[in-house]
Motif scaffolding. Sequence first.
Motif, PDB file in Angstrom:
ATOM      1  N   ALA A  98      -4.854  41.522 -17.231  1.00  0.00           N
ATOM      2  CA  ALA A  98      -3.719  41.612 -16.307  1.00  0.00           C
ATOM      3  C   ALA A  98      -4.303  41.685 -14.735  1.00  0.00           C
ATOM      4  O   ALA A  98      -3.497  41.215 -14.131  1.00  0.00           O
ATOM      5  N   ILE A  99      -5.226  42.204 -14.598  1.00  0.00           N
ATOM      6  CA  ILE A  99      -5.747  42.744 -13.234  1.00  0.00           C
ATOM      7  C   ILE A  99      -6.339  41.454 -12.503  1.00  0.00           C
ATOM      8  O   ILE A  99      -6.025  41.070 -11.554  1.00  0.00           O
ATOM      9  N   GLN A 100      -6.875  40.743 -13.458  1.00  0.00           N
ATOM     10  CA  GLN A 100      -7.470  39.269 -13.308  1.00  0.00           C
ATOM     11  C   GLN A 100      -6.389  38.752 -12.650  1.00  0.00           C
ATOM     12  O   GLN A 100      -6.331  37.969 -11.442  1.00  0.00           O
ATOM     13  N   VAL A 101      -5.208  38.556 -13.410  1.00  0.00           N
ATOM     14  CA  VAL A 101      -3.835  37.717 -13.056  1.00  0.00           C
ATOM     15  C   VAL A 101      -3.470  38.026 -11.736  1.00  0.00           C
ATOM     16  O   VAL A 101      -3.164  37.209 -10.802  1.00  0.00           O
ATOM     17  N   VAL A 102      -3.468  39.474 -11.628  1.00  0.00           N
ATOM     18  CA  VAL A 102      -2.536  39.875 -10.306  1.00  0.00           C
ATOM     19  C   VAL A 102      -3.454  39.434  -9.152  1.00  0.00           C
ATOM     20  O   VAL A 102      -3.200  39.149  -8.255  1.00  0.00           O
ATOM     21  N   CYS A 103      -4.896  39.552  -9.278  1.00  0.00           N
ATOM     22  CA  CYS A 103      -5.708  39.462  -8.178  1.00  0.00           C
ATOM     23  C   CYS A 103      -5.588  37.951  -7.824  1.00  0.00           C
ATOM     24  O   CYS A 103      -5.811  37.543  -6.487  1.00  0.00           O
TER      25      CYS A 103
ATOM     26  N   LEU B  30      -3.073  36.057  -8.138  1.00  0.00           N
ATOM     27  CA  LEU B  30      -1.859  35.862  -7.437  1.00  0.00           C
ATOM     28  C   LEU B  30      -1.820  36.421  -6.194  1.00  0.00           C
ATOM     29  O   LEU B  30      -1.405  35.562  -5.198  1.00  0.00           O
ATOM     30  N   ILE B  31      -2.524  37.301  -5.955  1.00  0.00           N
ATOM     31  CA  ILE B  31      -2.569  37.856  -4.458  1.00  0.00           C
ATOM     32  C   ILE B  31      -3.630  37.047  -3.706  1.00  0.00           C
ATOM     33  O   ILE B  31      -3.249  36.745  -2.530  1.00  0.00           O
ATOM     34  N   PHE B  32      -4.822  36.726  -3.980  1.00  0.00           N
ATOM     35  CA  PHE B  32      -5.526  35.608  -3.478  1.00  0.00           C
ATOM     36  C   PHE B  32      -4.729  34.477  -3.177  1.00  0.00           C
ATOM     37  O   PHE B  32      -4.749  34.042  -1.973  1.00  0.00           O
ATOM     38  N   ALA B  33      -4.202  33.817  -4.097  1.00  0.00           N
ATOM     39  CA  ALA B  33      -3.409  32.630  -3.718  1.00  0.00           C
ATOM     40  C   ALA B  33      -2.355  32.801  -2.647  1.00  0.00           C
ATOM     41  O   ALA B  33      -2.095  32.211  -1.667  1.00  0.00           O
ATOM     42  N   GLY B  34      -1.662  34.068  -2.898  1.00  0.00           N
ATOM     43  CA  GLY B  34      -0.596  34.340  -1.761  1.00  0.00           C
ATOM     44  C   GLY B  34      -1.233  34.502  -0.386  1.00  0.00           C
ATOM     45  O   GLY B  34      -0.703  34.040   0.543  1.00  0.00           O
ATOM     46  N   LEU B  35      -2.386  35.203  -0.372  1.00  0.00           N
ATOM     47  CA  LEU B  35      -3.186  35.419   0.931  1.00  0.00           C
ATOM     48  C   LEU B  35      -3.363  34.114   1.485  1.00  0.00           C
ATOM     49  O   LEU B  35      -3.520  33.781   2.730  1.00  0.00           O
TER      50      LEU B  35
ATOM     51  N   ILE C  13      -3.763  38.428  13.887  1.00  0.00           N
ATOM     52  CA  ILE C  13      -2.981  38.270  12.553  1.00  0.00           C
ATOM     53  C   ILE C  13      -3.794  37.378  11.630  1.00  0.00           C
ATOM     54  O   ILE C  13      -4.019  37.824  10.285  1.00  0.00           O
ATOM     55  N   VAL C  14      -4.233  36.355  12.115  1.00  0.00           N
ATOM     56  CA  VAL C  14      -4.813  35.224  11.189  1.00  0.00           C
ATOM     57  C   VAL C  14      -6.116  35.864  10.665  1.00  0.00           C
ATOM     58  O   VAL C  14      -6.647  35.618   9.489  1.00  0.00           O
ATOM     59  N   THR C  15      -6.980  36.674  11.611  1.00  0.00           N
ATOM     60  CA  THR C  15      -8.417  36.897  11.341  1.00  0.00           C
ATOM     61  C   THR C  15      -8.141  38.118  10.185  1.00  0.00           C
ATOM     62  O   THR C  15      -8.777  37.864   9.032  1.00  0.00           O
ATOM     63  N   ILE C  16      -7.100  38.960  10.330  1.00  0.00           N
ATOM     64  CA  ILE C  16      -6.857  40.100   9.245  1.00  0.00           C
ATOM     65  C   ILE C  16      -6.416  39.223   7.915  1.00  0.00           C
ATOM     66  O   ILE C  16      -6.929  39.459   6.947  1.00  0.00           O
ATOM     67  N   SER C  17      -5.695  38.333   7.953  1.00  0.00           N
ATOM     68  CA  SER C  17      -5.108  37.713   6.807  1.00  0.00           C
ATOM     69  C   SER C  17      -6.437  36.878   6.055  1.00  0.00           C
ATOM     70  O   SER C  17      -6.514  36.930   4.919  1.00  0.00           O
ATOM     71  N   ILE C  18      -7.300  36.225   7.001  1.00  0.00           N
ATOM     72  CA  ILE C  18      -8.430  35.414   6.413  1.00  0.00           C
ATOM     73  C   ILE C  18      -9.199  36.521   5.809  1.00  0.00           C
ATOM     74  O   ILE C  18      -9.907  36.275   4.458  1.00  0.00           O
ATOM     75  N   ILE C  19      -9.498  37.685   6.398  1.00  0.00           N
ATOM     76  CA  ILE C  19     -10.434  38.586   5.926  1.00  0.00           C
ATOM     77  C   ILE C  19      -9.924  39.189   4.442  1.00  0.00           C
ATOM     78  O   ILE C  19     -10.600  39.349   3.515  1.00  0.00           O
ATOM     79  N   LYS C  20      -8.481  39.302   4.505  1.00  0.00           N
ATOM     80  CA  LYS C  20      -8.166  39.659   3.142  1.00  0.00           C
ATOM     81  C   LYS C  20      -8.274  38.678   1.974  1.00  0.00           C
ATOM     82  O   LYS C  20      -8.476  39.228   0.821  1.00  0.00           O
ATOM     83  N   SER C  21      -8.231  37.294   2.438  1.00  0.00           N
ATOM     84  CA  SER C  21      -8.108  36.374   1.591  1.00  0.00           C
ATOM     85  C   SER C  21      -9.822  36.554   0.819  1.00  0.00           C
ATOM     86  O   SER C  21     -10.138  36.173  -0.586  1.00  0.00           O
ATOM     87  N   ILE C  22     -10.754  36.585   1.702  1.00  0.00           N
ATOM     88  CA  ILE C  22     -12.171  36.553   1.548  1.00  0.00           C
ATOM     89  C   ILE C  22     -12.555  37.961   0.771  1.00  0.00           C
ATOM     90  O   ILE C  22     -13.258  37.666  -0.429  1.00  0.00           O
ATOM     91  N   VAL C  23     -11.881  38.915   0.568  1.00  0.00           N
ATOM     92  CA  VAL C  23     -12.040  40.149   0.032  1.00  0.00           C
ATOM     93  C   VAL C  23     -11.682  39.759  -1.480  1.00  0.00           C
ATOM     94  O   VAL C  23     -12.284  40.284  -2.129  1.00  0.00           O
ATOM     95  N   PHE C  24     -10.269  39.213  -1.574  1.00  0.00           N
ATOM     96  CA  PHE C  24      -9.918  39.030  -2.932  1.00  0.00           C
ATOM     97  C   PHE C  24     -10.701  38.007  -3.758  1.00  0.00           C
ATOM     98  O   PHE C  24     -10.945  38.008  -4.941  1.00  0.00           O
TER      99      PHE C  24
END
Lengths: 178, 69
Positions: free
Chosen positions: A11-16, A18-23, A71-82
Amino acid sequence: MSKTNDFIWNAIQVVCWLIFAGLCVQSGALIFNYIYSLFKPIATHNLHLGLDLSELYKQSQWLYTCVFSLIVTISIIKSIVFFYVLRLFKVIKVTQPFTTEVSALISKISYHAFSIGVVAYVADRFVNNLMHKNYNVGDVGRYWDDMGAYLMMSAILFVIALIFKKGIELQNESDLTV
Amino acid sequence: MPIIVNLDVMMAKRKMSLNELSEKVDITLSNLSILKTGKAKAVRFSTLESICKALNCQPGDILEYVDKG
């Protein structure tokens, strides 16, 4: 692993995912809308989910670019984290978790989470400064209102990375104990 | 490492191969090889006891300390 843990793990993998795709979608949309707004300034009225930077664009294109870059930098780094989180799920083996690859991934997630916190703090201070100077920055704050959470995550992961490094040392010693 | 393992010396004295020793002490060949080549980080007393019993020797015959400092 027990059935419950297995279910939670998946379940956690699926959520991650989804979050990665969204980011990724968010980052892509932000970059596209920024480039589009340079050619069609009317796009600044609704850049992403109602974000209106039209006033800032009129007042200063340079500041508009700076705020958008943050804004874009923060969004991209969040994508990288996930992305790293998903790699961690792929690489980690519950039977033998203490590997250098897992330790390196945890460290990377920690450093990137810390950088999100730092960039978000800088962005917050920058935008507050602009507001004091009567620039209209809309509600950009929503893109970094979770900076505290990322800073806390980076601190916790840093400690976990240290524990993992010690775990690897102990495992190597155990492997070489006859 | 300052601790030197002279397992191969004792094995030669007792005319025993690694395979034979592995069967007698019930330790895998790979673990014995790790010990013989000096890559081991630690040795359990139970292992040392088994090896000394199989080779009919003292721990000091297998382990030697050399001060490199």
